[in-house]
Design a protein around this motif. Structure first.
Motif, PDB file in Angstrom:
ATOM      1  N   LEU A 186       0.862  -1.185   0.000  1.00 50.20           N
ATOM      2  CA  LEU A 186       0.000   0.000   0.000  1.00 50.20           C
ATOM      3  C   LEU A 186       0.900   1.237   0.000  1.00 50.20           C
ATOM      4  O   LEU A 186       1.888   1.281   0.733  1.00 50.20           O
ATOM      5  CB  LEU A 186      -0.891   0.046   1.248  1.00 50.20           C
ATOM      6  N   PHE A 222       3.557  -1.113   4.247  1.00 52.65           N
ATOM      7  CA  PHE A 222       2.953   0.204   4.209  1.00 52.65           C
ATOM      8  C   PHE A 222       3.981   1.259   3.818  1.00 52.65           C
ATOM      9  O   PHE A 222       4.877   1.585   4.600  1.00 52.65           O
ATOM     10  CB  PHE A 222       2.313   0.557   5.561  1.00 52.65           C
ATOM     11  N   GLU A 240      -8.689   5.827   2.046  1.00 54.43           N
ATOM     12  CA  GLU A 240      -8.703   4.667   1.142  1.00 54.43           C
ATOM     13  C   GLU A 240      -7.750   3.584   1.642  1.00 54.43           C
ATOM     14  O   GLU A 240      -8.062   2.389   1.574  1.00 54.43           O
ATOM     15  CB  GLU A 240      -8.303   5.093  -0.273  1.00 54.43           C
ATOM     16  N   LEU A 241      -6.600   3.987   2.140  1.00 52.17           N
ATOM     17  CA  LEU A 241      -5.616   2.992   2.595  1.00 52.17           C
ATOM     18  C   LEU A 241      -6.088   2.314   3.887  1.00 52.17           C
ATOM     19  O   LEU A 241      -5.875   1.115   4.071  1.00 52.17           O
ATOM     20  CB  LEU A 241      -4.238   3.633   2.753  1.00 52.17           C
ATOM     21  N   ALA A 270      -3.304   0.651  10.023  1.00 51.04           N
ATOM     22  CA  ALA A 270      -3.491  -0.659   9.376  1.00 51.04           C
ATOM     23  C   ALA A 270      -3.299  -1.784  10.391  1.00 51.04           C
ATOM     24  O   ALA A 270      -4.066  -2.749  10.422  1.00 51.04           O
ATOM     25  CB  ALA A 270      -2.510  -0.807   8.211  1.00 51.04           C
ATOM     26  N   SER A 288      -5.368   8.694   2.913  1.00 56.20           N
ATOM     27  CA  SER A 288      -5.370   8.003   4.212  1.00 56.20           C
ATOM     28  C   SER A 288      -6.629   7.159   4.399  1.00 56.20           C
ATOM     29  O   SER A 288      -6.559   6.055   4.948  1.00 56.20           O
ATOM     30  CB  SER A 288      -5.316   9.003   5.362  1.00 56.20           C
ATOM     31  N   HIS A 335       0.948   5.679  -0.063  1.00 63.62           N
ATOM     32  CA  HIS A 335       0.227   6.946  -0.026  1.00 63.62           C
ATOM     33  C   HIS A 335       0.549   7.757  -1.286  1.00 63.62           C
ATOM     34  O   HIS A 335       1.599   7.577  -1.905  1.00 63.62           O
ATOM     35  CB  HIS A 335       0.604   7.741   1.246  1.00 63.62           C
TER      36      HIS A 335
END
Ligand code: 13P
Ligand code: SF4
Length: 303
Positions: free
Chosen positions: A23, A59, A44-45, A69, A42, A25
């Motif tokens: 993932l 991440f 969406e993740l 997460a 932020s 940003h």
């Protein structure tokens, strides 16, 4: 030195072996965005972290995002390739300071921007991101709301609600530097362009803009707007996503100096190393995680 293409291949192979998902940003370096499975803002993740089946999340972002997460998926291994990638704004409030502040306003709800530590989330009622802050505040029964740590986001939200917003005096060191003069200069260079800014910008910059969006909100708007040119008031890493998603549009940074050094600490070698060593790993103590999860899940329930 190993060539970039070779590192990319090695990452992809190791990713399969580790059952990992990457993932990233929207502010990450171009080559990191290119190897990611999901690139987003932020919110969406955070949502992605709850819906993915993989055992491991790599991440590519800063610590509070990886912590979010890990809190949402305690059964998964969450890796933060750049162990020291932090968000200086998130460090502008501690759980202890927030509890003292809150004790002066016993009737108020506490909204923690996701750019906060797990400990701060654990003593908050609900989280928000730049994409949903107004909706989150409007969802609350309380008429008085403490919003930490970003004073600019708090003042932006206050424009859209009749609730009393009590801001914390934190700010983002990258967005705080944009000025109305930047907007005037870029508008004179690109008179047909729309100005899109992030809610972390100062109120006087927001007053000069055409639209205010989260990072992914800016990309969606640029892709769907009839305008062909945009001046982008956020960290310049987003220009990569804009050029990928809407290559026919022309996007100019509001300032070339808008670089978040922490977002740039992730690179292909440390992504590879994280997958190889399964370190640096994010650990949030169970008690803190259990309490912080309530605030994050309460936010995610708002659509
Ligand atoms: P977004 O949630 O809009 O991606 O913003 C995160 C951030 O850190 C902005 O500086
Ligand atoms: Fe934090 Fe600002 Fe960097 Fe976003 S751009 S991670 S708010 S320092």
């Amino acid at each position: 030195m190993v060539e970039e293409g070779a590192v990319r291949e090695q990452i992809l192979a190791l990713k399969e072996e580790r059952d990992a998902v990457i993932l990233a940003h929207n502010y990450q370096a171009d080559e990191v965005q290119e190897i990611a499975d999901i690139v987003g803002d932020s919110l969406e993740l955070a949502r992605a972290a709850t819906s993915l089946e993989n055992a491991t999340i790599v991440f590519c972002g800063v610590d509070f995002m990886a912590e979010t997460a890990a809190i949402l998926s305690p059964e998964k291994t969450v890796l933060l390739p750049a162990a020291d990638a932090c968000c200086p704004m998130a460090e502008m409030v501690t759980a202890g300071e927030l509890e003292v502040f809150r004790s002066h306003y016993p009737e108020a709800a506490v909204v923690a921007y996701v750019n906060t530590s797990a400990e701060v989330k654990a003593v908050s009622d609900i989280c928000c991101t730049s994409a949903n802050a107004v909706k989150v505040v409007e969802s609350l029964n309380e008429t008085q709301v403490i919003l930490v740590p970003d004073r600019n986001l708090a003042r932006y939200v206050a424009r859209f609600t009749t609730k009393e917003i009590l801001p914390w005096e934190g700010y983002c060191i990258v967005h705080e530097r944009f000025t109305p003069e930047d907007v005037r200069r870029e508008r004179s260079l690109h008179p047909s362009a729309e100005v899109l800014v992030h809610p972390e910008c100062r109120p006087e910059v927001i007053d000069c803009a055409d639209h205010v969006f989260s990072t992914s909100g800016m990309i969606r708007h640029a892709c769907t707007s009839p305008s062909g040119e945009f001046i982008i008031g956020t960290e310049i890493g987003i220009l990569h996503g804009l050029s990928r998603k809407c290559p026919e549009k022309r996007c100019y940074p509001l300032s070339n100096r808008a670089i978040c050094i922490n977002m740039k600490k992730t690179d292909l070698p440390n992504v590879y190393s994280a997958l190889e060593l399964m370190e640096p790993r994010i650990h949030v103590p169970e008690r803190t995680a259990d309490r912080a999860r309530l605030a994050i899940e309460r936010m995610l329930a708002i659509r």
